[in-house]
Design an enzyme around this catalytic site. Sequence first.
Site, PDB file in Angstrom:
ATOM      1  N   LYS A  21       7.057  17.783 -35.485  1.00 43.91           N
ATOM      2  CA  LYS A  21       7.995  18.253 -36.270  1.00 43.91           C
ATOM      3  C   LYS A  21       8.929  19.024 -35.832  1.00 43.91           C
ATOM      4  O   LYS A  21      10.345  18.937 -35.891  1.00 43.91           O
ATOM      5  CB  LYS A  21       7.323  19.342 -37.273  1.00 43.91           C
ATOM      6  N   ARG A  96       3.004  26.435 -45.186  1.00 41.09           N
ATOM      7  CA  ARG A  96       1.871  25.990 -44.697  1.00 41.09           C
ATOM      8  C   ARG A  96       0.693  26.346 -45.695  1.00 41.09           C
ATOM      9  O   ARG A  96      -0.301  25.793 -45.183  1.00 41.09           O
ATOM     10  CB  ARG A  96       1.445  26.612 -43.364  1.00 41.09           C
ATOM     11  N   ARG A 135      -0.011  18.787 -24.124  1.00 42.32           N
ATOM     12  CA  ARG A 135       1.237  19.585 -24.307  1.00 42.32           C
ATOM     13  C   ARG A 135       1.106  20.754 -23.342  1.00 42.32           C
ATOM     14  O   ARG A 135       0.395  21.596 -23.227  1.00 42.32           O
ATOM     15  CB  ARG A 135       1.424  19.984 -25.751  1.00 42.32           C
ATOM     16  N   ARG A 167       0.079  26.381 -24.004  1.00 38.72           N
ATOM     17  CA  ARG A 167       0.115  27.592 -24.796  1.00 38.72           C
ATOM     18  C   ARG A 167      -1.306  27.768 -25.267  1.00 38.72           C
ATOM     19  O   ARG A 167      -2.205  26.795 -25.403  1.00 38.72           O
ATOM     20  CB  ARG A 167       0.847  26.951 -26.289  1.00 38.72           C
ATOM     21  N   ARG A 178      -6.715  24.455 -35.363  1.00 38.38           N
ATOM     22  CA  ARG A 178      -5.580  24.002 -36.111  1.00 38.38           C
ATOM     23  C   ARG A 178      -5.830  23.292 -36.983  1.00 38.38           C
ATOM     24  O   ARG A 178      -5.040  22.894 -38.021  1.00 38.38           O
ATOM     25  CB  ARG A 178      -4.651  24.007 -35.053  1.00 38.38           C
TER      26      ARG A 178
HETATM   27  P1  AMP Z   1       4.210  26.177 -34.797  1.00 40.26           P
HETATM   28  O1  AMP Z   1       5.063  26.333 -33.694  1.00 40.26           O
HETATM   29  O2  AMP Z   1       4.815  25.821 -36.040  1.00 40.26           O
HETATM   30  O3  AMP Z   1       3.118  25.104 -34.336  1.00 40.26           O
HETATM   31  O4  AMP Z   1       3.536  27.687 -35.137  1.00 40.26           O
HETATM   32  C1  AMP Z   1       2.656  28.295 -34.175  1.00 40.26           C
HETATM   33  C2  AMP Z   1       1.729  29.156 -34.888  1.00 40.26           C
HETATM   34  O5  AMP Z   1       2.350  30.225 -35.676  1.00 40.26           O
HETATM   35  C3  AMP Z   1       0.820  28.691 -36.075  1.00 40.26           C
HETATM   36  O6  AMP Z   1      -0.479  28.008 -35.336  1.00 40.26           O
HETATM   37  C4  AMP Z   1       0.590  29.951 -36.910  1.00 40.26           C
HETATM   38  O7  AMP Z   1      -0.632  30.738 -36.252  1.00 40.26           O
HETATM   39  C5  AMP Z   1       1.896  30.565 -36.743  1.00 40.26           C
HETATM   40  N1  AMP Z   1       2.602  30.172 -38.036  1.00 40.26           N
HETATM   41  C6  AMP Z   1       3.732  29.326 -37.949  1.00 40.26           C
HETATM   42  N2  AMP Z   1       4.352  29.177 -39.150  1.00 40.26           N
HETATM   43  C7  AMP Z   1       3.453  29.597 -40.062  1.00 40.26           C
HETATM   44  C8  AMP Z   1       3.216  29.733 -41.225  1.00 40.26           C
HETATM   45  N3  AMP Z   1       4.344  29.222 -42.204  1.00 40.26           N
HETATM   46  N4  AMP Z   1       2.132  30.328 -42.074  1.00 40.26           N
HETATM   47  C9  AMP Z   1       1.181  30.827 -41.421  1.00 40.26           C
HETATM   48  N5  AMP Z   1       1.370  31.008 -39.832  1.00 40.26           N
HETATM   49  C10 AMP Z   1       2.328  30.088 -39.472  1.00 40.26           C
END
Ligand code: AMP
Length: 224
Positions: A21, A96, A135, A167, A178
Amino acid sequence: MSQTDAAALYVILLGPPGAGKGTQAVQTAAATGLLHLSTGDMFREHLRNGTDLGNLAKTYMDRGELVPDDVTISMLLERIARSDAQAGCLFDGFPRTVEQAQALDDALSAQDDEIAVTVLIDVSNDEITRRLGGRVSCADCGSVFHNIFNPPDESSPCCDNVNMIQRDDDKPEAIANRLQVYADQTEPLVAYYSNAGKLSTVNGEQPPAAVGDDLLEALQAVSS
Ligand code: AMP
């Protein structure tokens, strides 16, 4: 596209962690001029700036859990109210949960707008596990690499192997969590947007350029 505001185009990229994404969002935003909004990036920026929100988010992110809806929704709604988001945007990693999706629908409808399309980047669980396991990202500039598919650049002064970090949320326990969180809390959004007649699915297991082409096609279908 909204009937009342022909200029605004709000698009959601949906898919499991590791579906690509983020990469696709950056490229699609560059190709279309849409503003790219990633809630993950917003939380990481808060963390870098040492804000209370960043420190709170970190406790969830490190475990691969979702940051609570109230915190996430208010951060996102404040962001889309700014002037640079009035022409629309490309949401990456938001919504989400169904509660987040409903809050977004309500906020857009209050300004006579709506989601034009949600594009699901479809990738199997096995493939996701393979991708996320390798990653890594550069500790200096944040560029993302993959030990197998896109190895770090040994000739670069910045992005060589020495500078690579994983990460916390890409570590094995967090990956499993996740994926479970995605299945339980985010996957219901596939039905949510499908029932609203707003879902378009692209095959995320193609080469990235082909995924990008399909994505642009899905956007063109709603913006013409
Ligand atoms: P991402 O970079 O999109 O994979 O997001 C990394 C982490 O940020 C996720 O695993 C969640 O812990 C948090 N996060 C990002 N977007 C959301 C969301 N819309 N709702 C809740 N937690 C989020």
